[in-house]
Design an enzyme around this catalytic site. Structure first.
Site, PDB file in Angstrom:
ATOM      1  N   MET A  16      -0.242  14.706  71.337  1.00  0.00           N
ATOM      2  CA  MET A  16      -0.392  13.037  71.736  1.00  0.00           C
ATOM      3  C   MET A  16      -1.265  12.566  72.213  1.00  0.00           C
ATOM      4  O   MET A  16      -1.748  11.337  73.176  1.00  0.00           O
ATOM      5  CB  MET A  16       1.277  12.166  71.641  1.00  0.00           C
ATOM      6  N   HIS A  51      -1.332  14.056  60.610  1.00  0.00           N
ATOM      7  CA  HIS A  51      -1.085  12.448  60.534  1.00  0.00           C
ATOM      8  C   HIS A  51      -0.085  12.028  59.459  1.00  0.00           C
ATOM      9  O   HIS A  51      -0.334  11.963  58.204  1.00  0.00           O
ATOM     10  CB  HIS A  51      -2.344  11.937  61.259  1.00  0.00           C
TER      11      HIS A  51
HETATM   12  C1  GRF Z   1       5.017  13.699  63.219  1.00  0.00           C
HETATM   13  O1  GRF Z   1       5.127  12.560  62.738  1.00  0.00           O
HETATM   14  C2  GRF Z   1       3.167  14.439  63.523  1.00  0.00           C
HETATM   15  O2  GRF Z   1       2.295  14.207  61.676  1.00  0.00           O
HETATM   16  C3  GRF Z   1       2.874  12.792  64.555  1.00  0.00           C
HETATM   17  O3  GRF Z   1       4.028  13.003  65.186  1.00  0.00           O
HETATM   18  C4  GRF Z   1       4.871  13.752  64.975  1.00  0.00           C
HETATM   19  C5  GRF Z   1       5.694  14.242  65.700  1.00  0.00           C
HETATM   20  O4  GRF Z   1       6.853  15.159  65.075  1.00  0.00           O
HETATM   21  N1  GRF Z   1       1.388  12.767  65.031  1.00  0.00           N
HETATM   22  P1  GRF Z   1       7.345  16.895  65.593  1.00  0.00           P
HETATM   23  O5  GRF Z   1       6.789  16.777  66.948  1.00  0.00           O
HETATM   24  O6  GRF Z   1       6.328  17.757  65.134  1.00  0.00           O
HETATM   25  O7  GRF Z   1       7.962  16.955  65.627  1.00  0.00           O
END
Ligand code: GRF
Length: 177
Positions: free
Chosen positions: A82, A101
């Site tokens: 993020m 995404h």
């Molecule tokens: C996922 O929905 C991804 O698309 C978004 O953040 C979320 C991450 O989930 N960018 P995780 O950490 O893989 O469980």
């Protein structure tokens, strides 16, 4: 070899681990990312590169790129990472950084894609796997799959299920090239 960047839960990382892909190292911008613990449980080198521990984002990303390359990483997968990456980081892995995404980009970029799709009242949203450039969710699309918004109660779960299926598939294809 594949390097994975995580910030949180790491369920996409787990899908990559479970798919048996050649993962070499997992990095995060947060020490408390559950993804780091998942990596350690899988016996993978895992390390946090917190912004606070570095002079600035350029210095942090440089150190993270050094560490990944030390582990023979030549393909970087953002699995719920993020933070925006600096141009300096992206130049170290040209056309070899991909992201998953939870929307049909270019619709709903940013950190709240599922909520944004619900708020907009669209009937269909989906998942995108794309190359990363220095914009916010703007790089070239590699694969997209649609997901019906209704029933809304299970939308998050259904989007994650698609992510966990298509991200390992796309990464396996990229590994072969
Ligand atoms: C996922 O929905 C991804 O698309 C978004 O953040 C979320 C991450 O989930 N960018 P995780 O950490 O893989 O469980």
């Amino acid at each position: 070899m594949i390097g994975v960047l995580v910030s949180g839960e790491g369920s996409n990382l787990q899908a990559l681990i479970d798919a048996g892909l050649p993962l070499a190292a997992v990095a995060s911008n947060r020490t408390d990312a559950r993804g780091l613990a998942r990596a350690e449980a899988a016996g993978l080198p895992a390390r946090a590169f917190e912004l606070e521990q570095h002079a600035d984002r350029n210095a942090r990303d440089r150190e993270m790129a050094d560490w990944l390359q030390l582990h023979d990483v030549d393909l970087v997968v953002l699995a719920g990472y993020m933070h925006l990456l600096t141009p300096g980081f992206l130049e170290r892995f040209p056309d070899r950084v991909v992201n998953v995404h939870p929307s049909l980009l270019p619709q709903f970029p940013g950190a709240h894609a599922i909520d944004d799709a619900l708020a907009a009242g669209v009937a269909t949203t989906g998942v995108t796997v794309h190359y990363v450039d220095d914009g916010l969710d703007t790089g070239t699309v590699i694969r997209q799959e649609t997901v019906e918004v209704k029933p809304e109660e299970s939308l998050v779960e259904r989007i994650h299920a698609v992510e966990h299926r298509i991200l390992p598939e796309v990464v396996a294809e990229l590994c072969a090239h």
